[in-house]
Design an enzyme around this catalytic site. Structure first.
Site: not given
Ligand code: B12
Ligand code: SF4
Ligand code: SF4
Length: 358
Positions: A142, A197, A223, A250
């Site tokens: 990260d 899922c 979020c 969260c």
């Molecule tokens: C930006 C970021 C955030 C942002 C945005 C989250 C997000 N979902 O992107 C915020 C601040 C909200 C965040 C929150 C959290 N984060 Co964060 N975050 C990152 C970061 C820096 C980049 C993620 C990223 O590339 N986002 C861009 C978007 C486009 O990615 P995405 O939504 O996942 O979409 C991908 C796929 O889902 C798919 N996709 C997207 N749309 C669609 C649609 C369809 C139809 C399909 C099939 C697929 C698909 O393609 C995308 C690209 O691969 C990474 C570290 C890293 N360098 O990767 C950590 C990371 C993802 N975070 C992490 C963590 C721990 C968290 C939290 C749990 C922290 C917390 N407890 O508060 C929360 C969880 C929130 C959540 N539900 O995701 C960990 C996750 C570990 C894991 N098990 O996956 C990471 C990997 C950091 C690490 N090195 O460990 N985070």
């Molecule tokens: S981390 Fe909390 S606010 Fe963010 S998507 Fe998950 S449940 Fe929603």
């Molecule tokens: S809680 Fe969300 S991520 Fe977990 S199995 Fe259900 S749909 Fe998949």
């Protein structure tokens, strides 16, 4: 290249890599196919929709994220690892359900994972060098523009769940991801992870702020993790009540996930909770002055919110807490805080208790 055509030292690489990684505290490791075209497209759509909010760095580095070779010239392979931090779902709920306590995301309770992982990743890279020969590499956790979840999915460390986190059948989602970009040509894992899922949508339904706007799509602007950690300035008033007592990050979408019944204990002692932060009273945390905050958060990811962000977040939680004289007195003690954002959130919180700045 078929397995039998590989040089002898690479033939049994998957098992040996896992063993070397385990010796450094990693729970899994594998080599990823760096094929990220579809993910790059999803990333672009996400950015175009403005779902990244004010995380401008996500937009500025989008092309590097999808191209390991561009991030580190000469990269031929990506080794992905996971490290469990101990998502104790049973211990989490009582804190979330007690409005007088502050909920800190389980990943942030101990030592900063960036530090823990990068040190161990560098040692893993040295182990690899000792067997496969010297190599040029960079390690990440990260800490750079890397599509970590997509790469880890390609390495078959799990699948991306509807909450957008990487999930694993044996470990749920309570782990960090890290990578080694290396100029060694290693055979990528041939396994393809299933996605499990099914028809579940528990994470979508539980999200307090409706941030998972569709399966696999997260609008970071809603979020709580974004609002309490990444976002600077004022938290939109409409979202404040739903934040409840979550003062840093969260976990709700993970806590309800059925696969987190299999969440593993923390892999290393560094992630053990510090300063009682796993269940501390909001009034106690709000009383920390800046020097105490600095000392107590030394070496922790918790620092990312900054001291003012910390006060702002606790003010919101105190506004959502059950009304009581200690809560009102704590808020009144900060009603004239020098920072306008803190002051504004404190006044909002006092108004929630029908109280005024004292
Ligand atoms: C930006 C970021 C955030 C942002 C945005 C989250 C997000 N979902 O992107 C915020 C601040 C909200 C965040 C929150 C959290 N984060 Co964060 N975050 C990152 C970061 C820096 C980049 C993620 C990223 O590339 N986002 C861009 C978007 C486009 O990615 P995405 O939504 O996942 O979409 C991908 C796929 O889902 C798919 N996709 C997207 N749309 C669609 C649609 C369809 C139809 C399909 C099939 C697929 C698909 O393609 C995308 C690209 O691969 C990474 C570290 C890293 N360098 O990767 C950590 C990371 C993802 N975070 C992490 C963590 C721990 C968290 C939290 C749990 C922290 C917390 N407890 O508060 C929360 C969880 C929130 C959540 N539900 O995701 C960990 C996750 C570990 C894991 N098990 O996956 C990471 C990997 C950091 C690490 N090195 O460990 N985070
Ligand atoms: S981390 Fe909390 S606010 Fe963010 S998507 Fe998950 S449940 Fe929603
Ligand atoms: S809680 Fe969300 S991520 Fe977990 S199995 Fe259900 S749909 Fe998949």
């Amino acid at each position: 290249m078929t397995a039998s055509a590989l040089p002898r030292e690479l033939r049994d690489l998957p098992g040996r890599l896992r063993d070397w990684a385990a010796a450094e505290g990693f729970s899994d490791a594998a080599v990823a196919r760096p094929d990220l075209d579809a993910d790059h497209e999803h990333l672009r759509d996400w950015l175009d929709a403005g779902h990244h909010g004010d995380m401008r760095w996500m937009a500025d580095t989008a092309s590097l994220r999808a191209d390991p070779e561009a991030l580190r010239q000469g990269t031929r392979s990506v080794i992905c690892v996971r490290m469990d931090y101990g998502l104790d779902t049973e211990a989490a709920w009582p804190v979330l359900n007690d409005g007088s306590r502050g909920y800190v995301s389980r990943y942030a309770l101990g030592r900063d994972y960036h530090k823990v992982m990068r040190k161990r990743l560098a040692r893993l890279a040295d182990r690899i060098a000792a067997v496969l020969g010297p190599h040029g590499y960079r390690v990440f956790a990260d800490s750079a523009p890397v599509l970590e979840k997509a790469l880890a999915r390609n390495a078959a460390l799990g699948w991306i769940g509807k909450h957008t986190l990487l999930l694993n059948r044996e470990a749920g989602s309570g782990f960090f991801l890290g990578e080694i970009y290396t100029d060694l040509a290693l055979p990528p894992t041939e396994a393809r992870p299933g996605a499990y899922c099914g028809s579940c949508r528990a994470c979508i339904d539980v999200c307090p702020t409706g941030a998972i706007v569709a399966p696999y799509q997260l609008d970071a602007r809603r979020c709580i993790s974004y609002l309490t950690i990444e976002h600077r300035g004022s938290i939109p008033e409409a979202l404040r009540p739903a934040i409840g007592n979550r003062i840093f990050g969260c976990d709700d979408c993970q806590l309800v996930c059925p696969w987190n019944r299999y969440a593993q204990e923390a892999a290393v002692p560094d992630f053990a909770p510090r300063h009682g932060l796993d269940s501390a009273a909001l009034t106690e945390l709000f009383a920390w002055d800046e020097a105490t905050w600095s000392a107590n958060t030394e070496g922790m990811a918790l620092r990312r919110a900054g001291y003012r962000g910390w006060l702002r977040n606790i003010a919101v939680a105190l506004g959502n807490a059950p009304t009581g004289s200690a809560v009102i007195a704590a808020l009144q003690s900060r009603a004239d805080h020098e920072d306008t954002v803190v002051r504004e959130h404190v006044r909002w919180a006092l108004a929630r208790h029908d109280a005024v700045a004292g």
